[in-house]
Scaffold this active site. Structure first.
Site, PDB file in Angstrom:
ATOM      1  N   LYS A  73       0.812  -1.224   0.000  1.00 16.89           N
ATOM      2  CA  LYS A  73       0.000   0.000   0.000  1.00 16.89           C
ATOM      3  C   LYS A  73       0.844   1.272   0.000  1.00 16.89           C
ATOM      4  O   LYS A  73       0.434   2.314   0.487  1.00 16.89           O
ATOM      5  CB  LYS A  73      -0.989   0.011   1.176  1.00 16.89           C
ATOM      6  CG  LYS A  73      -1.852  -1.243   1.294  1.00 16.89           C
ATOM      7  CD  LYS A  73      -2.510  -1.621  -0.023  1.00 16.89           C
ATOM      8  CE  LYS A  73      -3.511  -0.586  -0.500  1.00 16.89           C
ATOM      9  NZ  LYS A  73      -4.108  -0.956  -1.831  1.00 16.89           N
ATOM     10  N   HIS A 104       7.187  -7.488  -2.251  1.00 16.20           N
ATOM     11  CA  HIS A 104       7.011  -6.825  -0.956  1.00 16.20           C
ATOM     12  C   HIS A 104       7.965  -7.404   0.091  1.00 16.20           C
ATOM     13  O   HIS A 104       7.844  -7.089   1.286  1.00 16.20           O
ATOM     14  CB  HIS A 104       5.582  -7.021  -0.437  1.00 16.20           C
ATOM     15  CG  HIS A 104       4.525  -6.223  -1.148  1.00 16.20           C
ATOM     16  ND1 HIS A 104       4.724  -4.928  -1.560  1.00 16.20           N
ATOM     17  CD2 HIS A 104       3.244  -6.533  -1.484  1.00 16.20           C
ATOM     18  CE1 HIS A 104       3.617  -4.474  -2.131  1.00 16.20           C
ATOM     19  NE2 HIS A 104       2.713  -5.427  -2.102  1.00 16.20           N
ATOM     20  N   SER A 114      -4.961   2.973   4.307  1.00 19.35           N
ATOM     21  CA  SER A 114      -5.115   2.244   3.057  1.00 19.35           C
ATOM     22  C   SER A 114      -5.041   0.742   3.292  1.00 19.35           C
ATOM     23  O   SER A 114      -5.819  -0.033   2.712  1.00 19.35           O
ATOM     24  CB  SER A 114      -4.029   2.674   2.069  1.00 19.35           C
ATOM     25  OG  SER A 114      -4.185   2.023   0.832  1.00 19.35           O
TER      26      SER A 114
END
Length: 284
Positions: free
Chosen positions: A42, A97, A127
C-alpha cells in the site's frame, strides 16, 4: 473465511506466499538486465509499476491495457509469480514486498535495477486497513482500531513497516537503487517519471513522456481493468468489501486517525526511525 499468516523468520505473510523463501533467497539468480520494483504494501506499488511498464513501452499503452499487472510484473514471493519470472525474456520486470533479509541475495551482487517506493506510514495504515479487510488469504481486521494496533506491532502482512523501510534504506546511494516516494509522484508526476526513466536508462521523447503521463493518472488506471485489480480472483479478494484503487490521495490519515492514535503513532515513529537523516522522508 479469513486465514491466518504464514510465518517465516518472524515475519507474517499472506498464505499465497511461498513457504520456501529461504531457498528463493539462496538460489534465485537476479540478472543484470532485471528491473525490480520493491515496496511495503500500500505504498503506491501499482502506480510505480504502471510508470515502469509505460516507460518500457515508450508510452505505448497497448501492453498495460491488454495484460494484467501481476503478469506484466510477477510477484517473486508467489509460486505462480516465480514461475512467470522464470519464463520471462530479458529485460525481466518483476516486483516484491519482501523485506530485504529475505530477498534473493543475488540482487546485491548484480547490476539489476531496483526501484523502492515508500509512503507516509500513517496513510499506509488507513489504506492497508481498507485493503486487507477484503483479502481472503490472510487475517482480516474487524476495525481500523484493531488494524492500527496490529500495524504498530508489525503483526500485519510482510511485517513491520519500520523494519521494512529501514532495511531497504541500507541500499540508498547505490547506483542501481532508486528511492522514490508516493508523495513525490503526487507533487510532480512529470519530474518523477523523468527521474524513473533516467534511472532505467530510457530517454523518452516529449510525445512518449506525455503518453506515459496520460496513462498513469489515478483515473486512467482506475478505468483500466488490467491495472485496477478488479480481475483478482474472488478466491483471493472479496470485491464487495473494498476496491483496490480507493482514493489515491495524500494525507487521508488526518480524516481517519484519532488524536490519541496520532500521538501513539508519532511516539513509536520517533523511536523506530531515530537515526535516519532529516529531510529523507517528504512527509516529515
Amino acid at each position: 473465511m479469513a486465514r491466518d499468516y504464514v510465518w517465516i523468520e518472524g515475519v507474517p505473510f499472506p498464505t499465497t506466499t511461498s513457504r520456501d523463501l529461504r531457498s528463493l533467497r539462496d538460489e534465485f539468480v537476479a540478472r543484470d538486465e532485471d528491473v525490480i520494483v520493491v515496496s511495503y504494501p500500500k505504498s503506491g506499488t501499482n502506480w510505480i509499476l504502471e510508470i515502469v511498464h509505460l516507460i518500457h513501452t515508450r508510452g505505448d499503452p497497448s501492453w498495460v491495457q491488454s495484460v494484467v499487472s501481476w503478469k506484466r510484473s510477477p510477484w517473486i514471493e508467489s509460486p505462480a509469480g516465480l514461475e512467470l519470472i522464470r519464463k520471462q525474456k530479458d529485460p525481466r520486470v518483476y516486483t516484491s514486498h519482501l523485506p530485504i533479509q529475505l530477498f534473493p541475495k543475488s540482487l546485491f551482487t548484480s547490476k539489476a535495477k531496483c526501484v523502492y517506493i515508500m509512503r507516509n506510514p500513517r496513510d499506509i495504515v488507513v489504506s492497508g486497513y481498507h485493503f486487507w479487510k477484503a483479502i481472503k488469504v490472510t487475517k482480516n481486521p474487524d476495525s481500523l482500531e484493531e488494524y492500527f494496533e496490529w500495524f504498530l506491532q508489525g503483526n500485519v502482512p510482510f511485517g513491520s513497516w519500520f523494519d521494512h523501510v529501514g532495511g531497504w534504506l541500507q541500499l540508498r546511494g547505490k547506483e542501481n537503487f532508486l528511492l522514490i516516494s508516493y508523495e513525490e509522484l503526487h507533487q510532480d508526476l512529470r519530474a518523477s517519471v523523468e527521474k524513473v526513466s533516467q534511472f532505467l536508462g530510457t530517454e523518452l521523447s516529449p510525445g512518449e513522456l506525455d503518453s506515459v503521463l496520460k496513462n498513469v493518472t489515478f483515473q486512467a488506471m482506475k478505468d483500466n481493468k488490467m491495472s485496477n485489480f478488479s480481475l483478482v480472483p474472488d478466491t483471493i479478494m472479496d470485491h464487495s468489501k473494498a476496491h483496490f484503487m480507493r482514493k489515491g490521495i495524500v494525507g487521508d490519515w488526518k480524516n481517519q486517525l484519532t488524536v490519541a492514535q496520532t500521538e501513539a503513532f508519532d511516539k513509536v515513529y520517533r523511536e523506530k526511525m531515530a537515526g535516519h537523516p532529516p529531510g529523507l522522508f517528504p512527509w516529515e
